[in-house]
Each structure stands twice: as C-alpha cells, then as structure tokens.
Design a protein around this motif. Structure first.
Motif, PDB file in Angstrom:
ATOM      1  N   TYR A 227      -2.795   9.624   9.649  1.00 22.96           N
ATOM      2  CA  TYR A 227      -2.322   8.892   8.476  1.00 22.96           C
ATOM      3  C   TYR A 227      -3.493   8.328   7.690  1.00 22.96           C
ATOM      4  CZ  TYR A 227      -2.918   4.380  10.959  1.00 22.96           C
ATOM      5  OH  TYR A 227      -3.434   3.288  11.626  1.00 22.96           O
TER       6      TYR A 227
ATOM      7  N   ARG B 153      -3.995  -1.083   9.841  1.00 21.20           N
ATOM      8  CA  ARG B 153      -3.505  -0.091  10.795  1.00 21.20           C
ATOM      9  C   ARG B 153      -1.981  -0.038  10.745  1.00 21.20           C
ATOM     10  NH1 ARG B 153      -7.960   1.056  10.256  1.00 21.20           N
ATOM     11  NH2 ARG B 153      -9.600   1.419  11.821  1.00 21.20           N
ATOM     12  N   LEU B 154      -1.464   1.148  10.979  1.00 19.76           N
ATOM     13  CA  LEU B 154      -0.028   1.361  11.032  1.00 19.76           C
ATOM     14  C   LEU B 154       0.510   0.807  12.347  1.00 19.76           C
ATOM     15  CD1 LEU B 154       2.349   2.791   9.516  1.00 19.76           C
ATOM     16  CD2 LEU B 154       1.890   4.775  10.982  1.00 19.76           C
TER      17      LEU B 154
ATOM     18  N   LYS C 173       0.850  -1.187   0.000  1.00 13.66           N
ATOM     19  CA  LYS C 173       0.000   0.000   0.000  1.00 13.66           C
ATOM     20  C   LYS C 173       0.892   1.245   0.000  1.00 13.66           C
ATOM     21  CE  LYS C 173      -4.476  -1.156   0.518  1.00 13.66           C
ATOM     22  NZ  LYS C 173      -5.622  -0.517  -0.182  1.00 13.66           N
ATOM     23  N   TRP C 174       0.251   2.411  -0.052  1.00 11.36           N
ATOM     24  CA  TRP C 174       0.933   3.674   0.194  1.00 11.36           C
ATOM     25  C   TRP C 174       0.322   4.303   1.447  1.00 11.36           C
ATOM     26  CZ3 TRP C 174       5.007   6.084  -2.415  1.00 11.36           C
ATOM     27  CH2 TRP C 174       5.465   5.402  -3.542  1.00 11.36           C
ATOM     28  N   VAL C 175       1.160   4.964   2.207  1.00  8.73           N
ATOM     29  CA  VAL C 175       0.728   5.624   3.433  1.00  8.73           C
ATOM     30  C   VAL C 175       1.072   7.109   3.335  1.00  8.73           C
ATOM     31  CG1 VAL C 175       0.953   5.735   5.941  1.00  8.73           C
ATOM     32  CG2 VAL C 175       1.096   3.524   4.776  1.00  8.73           C
TER      33      VAL C 175
ATOM     34  N   SER D 274      -7.223   7.706  -1.152  1.00  8.77           N
ATOM     35  CA  SER D 274      -7.297   7.082   0.161  1.00  8.77           C
ATOM     36  C   SER D 274      -8.285   5.933   0.173  1.00  8.77           C
ATOM     37  CB  SER D 274      -7.714   8.120   1.207  1.00  8.77           C
ATOM     38  OG  SER D 274      -7.919   7.526   2.474  1.00  8.77           O
TER      39      SER D 274
ATOM     40  N   THR E 227       1.081  10.483   5.572  1.00 11.68           N
ATOM     41  CA  THR E 227       1.003  10.972   6.946  1.00 11.68           C
ATOM     42  C   THR E 227       1.018  12.489   6.938  1.00 11.68           C
ATOM     43  OG1 THR E 227       3.395  11.019   7.372  1.00 11.68           O
ATOM     44  CG2 THR E 227       2.242   8.938   7.730  1.00 11.68           C
TER      45      THR E 227
ATOM     46  N   THR F  70      -4.175   5.314   4.523  1.00 12.41           N
ATOM     47  CA  THR F  70      -3.684   4.261   3.649  1.00 12.41           C
ATOM     48  C   THR F  70      -4.399   4.389   2.311  1.00 12.41           C
ATOM     49  OG1 THR F  70      -5.358   2.652   4.368  1.00 12.41           O
ATOM     50  CG2 THR F  70      -3.282   2.740   5.604  1.00 12.41           C
TER      51      THR F  70
ATOM     52  N   LEU G  79       2.186  -2.246   7.932  1.00 11.39           N
ATOM     53  CA  LEU G  79       0.725  -2.223   7.897  1.00 11.39           C
ATOM     54  C   LEU G  79       0.231  -3.616   8.191  1.00 11.39           C
ATOM     55  CD1 LEU G  79      -0.242  -0.045   4.795  1.00 11.39           C
ATOM     56  CD2 LEU G  79      -0.549   0.540   7.206  1.00 11.39           C
TER      57      LEU G  79
ATOM     58  N   ALA H  15      -1.159   8.097  14.420  1.00 11.70           N
ATOM     59  CA  ALA H  15       0.060   7.311  14.573  1.00 11.70           C
ATOM     60  C   ALA H  15       0.470   7.182  16.028  1.00 11.70           C
ATOM     61  CB  ALA H  15       1.194   7.939  13.764  1.00 11.70           C
TER      62      ALA H  15
ATOM     63  N   GLN I  93     -12.077   5.569   5.022  1.00  8.58           N
ATOM     64  CA  GLN I  93     -11.741   5.664   6.438  1.00  8.58           C
ATOM     65  C   GLN I  93     -12.827   6.461   7.152  1.00  8.58           C
ATOM     66  OE1 GLN I  93      -6.870   5.762   5.721  1.00  8.58           O
ATOM     67  NE2 GLN I  93      -7.818   7.164   7.152  1.00  8.58           N
TER      68      GLN I  93
END
Length: 399
Positions: free
Chosen positions: A155, A239-240, A141-143, A167, A145, A157, A231, A176, A170
């Motif tokens: 953040y 979740r991070l 994935k890409w995150v 995104s 923040t 995802t 992740l 974080a 969410q």
C-alpha cells in the motif's frame, strides 16, 4: 450469479473486478442497479479488457451487449476497482498493468465510456506482477493498495485529486499483511455519501503458490474476517491499521478470563475443545527470549504465534501444523518487524485459518491451515526465560 456463466460459449472467463450501486442511473440500467465491472479474459486470444454486467434484482447479473467497455489491446490489463468520485460527479476506475508494475486511472460519466487520466508506478516493491488494486480516502489521505503475486498486499499513502495519485515519500515497501495468505483485498464504503467515512475490507485467504492444491473439497481459499481500516501516525510515519469489525462481537459466547501468570516453558490451557474462538492476550516479555501461543495443538502438531526477542520479529509458524504433502510451498514461517517489550495479540482461530492482529492492529498476519479435527489444544509458552501474561480473555465463537 453472472450470466452467461463463464462466458456461456466458453470464449472468455470472468476475472477480478468490483461492484457499484448506480444510485443516479448514470449507465441507464435502472435506478440503483448493481453494476459489476470486471476483466473479460479471452481464453483463445491475447487481450484482457474491462467489461460490465448489471443486475436489477441483486441476484442475476446480465452481460452488457456492447462489452468490452475498455480495451487497449493488452494481454496484461486487469482487475478494475470502480468508485464514485463525488467532487467531479463521475466514476473513477483504477486498473493494473501487471507486467509493467503500473496502475492506470480512468474516468467515466456512465460506466461505459472511459477516459484515461494518468498512470502510477513502478514504485515500491515490483519483483512480481501488480494485481487487484484499490483506492480509497482514509483519515484525510488517500490509500492505494496493490496485490503483488502470489499473495502480498502493498500500500501507498498519498493524495488523489480526481486525476492522478501522488504517493508520500516511502523509503521501503509497506505491507498490509505479513502472513502467507491475504490477497486481492477489496474495500467497501459509501464513496458517494460524504457523511460516511468508514472503510472496511476483506481479503482472499489464499496463495497462488498452492491455492489449486489445498486439501479441501469446499473451495480454494475463502474470505478473511472483515476489517475496519484507519491511518495512524507512528515514529516511522503513517501506517495502515486494521481492526476486526465490532459487529463480530455478536458471535461471542462463553468467555474464559485467566488471571495474571508467569510462563516459563510450555503452559497448556483448558479452553473450548473447538477451533472457533477469539483471544485477547497481552504479554510482558520480561526475561524471555521468545514467547507466544500454540493453537491448533494436538497429535504432536501446532500452529505457533510467537515473538522472537533477538530478531525483533512477530511470526506465525505452520511448518508443523498440517500434512503438507500437497505443496512444498505451504510449510512456512512468516514474520513481521516489531520492536516491543509489551506484546498485544488479538487472534481469531477458525477451523482452517488463523488471523493475528498485533499492537492494536498495526501488524497483521493471516494464514490458512488444515489441521486434524482433534487439534483443538491451546498453550502459552516462553523460551529462555520468563514472560508475564498480564491479560488473557477467550471467547467461543458461534459458527
């Protein structure tokens, strides 16, 4: 060292940014030159713009004579994070518009000429300025923040295709770190080395509500311990997860292992008599209404790491740990939602900070504090019933 210091003639100040290693000499500053990309904040006029400094010796950074390299005439446009996007063989910049609660993505072949690609936001939490963004690939994935002043790190995802970030759904903001002091986190990674997938970051242990007032002569905050990121899937979604980097284990010295024990009330422990140590503690809640540890204990004060069974919250409480006359904002209790009967804590205590990693790093709370040098005690506690400590190991850490 950035040259000229603080703008030399006093007309500008260096604001946050990032540093890249230009392995391909795309900017023409030399093979593998280090290039700092940051916000040039004008002291006597409106705009904030993005600028460069470069170094060929990893020590002295020279101000690029054609700065700024990206100026849109805005007074709220800052904190560029830059990385090499290998698929398109170009640099990507993510930068915020703080008052608009928006980030923009730009691309460049040489770090000097930037093309606007897309925007993201507002989304999630937008009650205060968006700052210090970051974007990185992590576990497929890409995150993205974003720092939300004065101290939170939100953040998202999602997916990044080299031009825009989309995104994942969410329903609520994701954070974080739930403590009072973790901000402006910056990642480092070999973004142009496809063989490396490790992403590590550090955050500023500070808070703009009181950073300028803290009772220290050595600085206005400091960096957290470095944390490896991943992740992981949970019933509520991805979740991070943050884990202290394993390289920290070389600091471990004397260890103390305690057998399983029941706790009812306060149970003082004899550890190291110093405030530089690491703890791993697992607690079965059993009949207790609350449980946890007191660290920095002494002189009638302590820093509390606890779990509230009724509220289903993990918390840190520094309301009675430090002389807080310097700021009314400092004595706080901060909490994170957590529904569990088996509490897993990994805690790093230093002379002026406590960093708590719970449930294998799913939840993190970080806080600064300024105890007396005699506040070196540690105690377990259980309230309203009995808790069972099933695992306890402590290491003294080499300074």
């Amino acid at each position: 060292l950035l040259y000229p210091m603080q703008g030399g003639d006093g007309t500008f100040t260096y604001f946050s940014g990032s540093v890249v290693v230009d392995k391909r000499n795309t900017a023409g500053f030399g093979d593998s030159a280090m290039v700092a990309v940051y916000t040039l904040h004008k002291n006597d006029s409106v705009p904030e713009a993005q600028a460069l400094s470069y170094s060929n010796n990893d020590t002295l950074f020279h101000f690029y004579k054609h700065n700024p390299v990206l100026d849109i005439g805005s007074n709220s446009f800052r904190d560029p994070q830059v990385f090499w996007y290998a698929k398109d063989q170009r640099w990507i910049m993510v930068v915020t518009h703080p008052h608009l609660h928006k980030v923009s993505f730009y691309a460049s072949p040489d770090l000097k000429q930037w093309e606007h690609l897309s925007d993201f936001g507002p989304m999630g939490a937008a009650a205060s300025d968006w700052e210090v963004p970051d974007l990185f690939a992590l576990d497929g994935k890409w995150v993205l923040t974003i720092g939300q002043g004065p101290n939170r790190m939100q953040y998202f995802t999602g997916h990044f295709d080299g031009r825009s970030f989309v995104s994942d759904p969410q329903p609520e903001a994701l954070w974080a770190d739930y403590g009072p002091d973790f901000y402006a986190a910056r990642s480092w990674r070999n973004a142009d080395d496809t063989a490396s997938t490790r992403v590590t970051w550090m955050g500023w242990l500070g808070n703009w509500n009181y950073a300028r007032d803290v009772p220290s002569r050595w600085g206005k905050g400091f960096e957290s311990i470095p944390r490896d990121l991943s992740l992981q899937p949970f019933p509520e979604g991805l979740r991070l997860v943050q884990q202290p980097v394993p390289e920290l284990k070389v600091l471990r010295r004397d260890s103390i292992v305690l057998p399983r024990r029941k706790v009812n009330g306060q149970m003082p422990l004899t550890l190291f008599g110093t405030n530089s140590y690491e703890l791993e503690v697992d607690i079965d809640l059993q009949t207790a209404k609350g449980t946890g540890l007191q660290v920095l204990l002494g002189e009638g004060r302590s820093f509390v790491v606890g779990y509230d069974v009724q509220q289903k919250q993990l918390y840190v409480d520094r309301t009675n740990c430090t002389d807080t006359a310097f700021s009314a904002h400092f004595p706080v209790r901060m909490s994170a939602p957590l529904h569990t009967r088996q509490l897993q804590l990994h805690i790093f205590v230093d002379a002026a900070s406590v960093e708590v990693f719970a449930q294998q790093g799913k939840i993190v709370l970080s806080a600064t504090t300024f105890p007396s040098e005699t506040q070196t005690g540690v105690a377990l506690f259980a309230e309203g019933g009995t808790a069972l400590v099933t695992h306890f190991i402590a290491w003294k850490l080499e300074k």
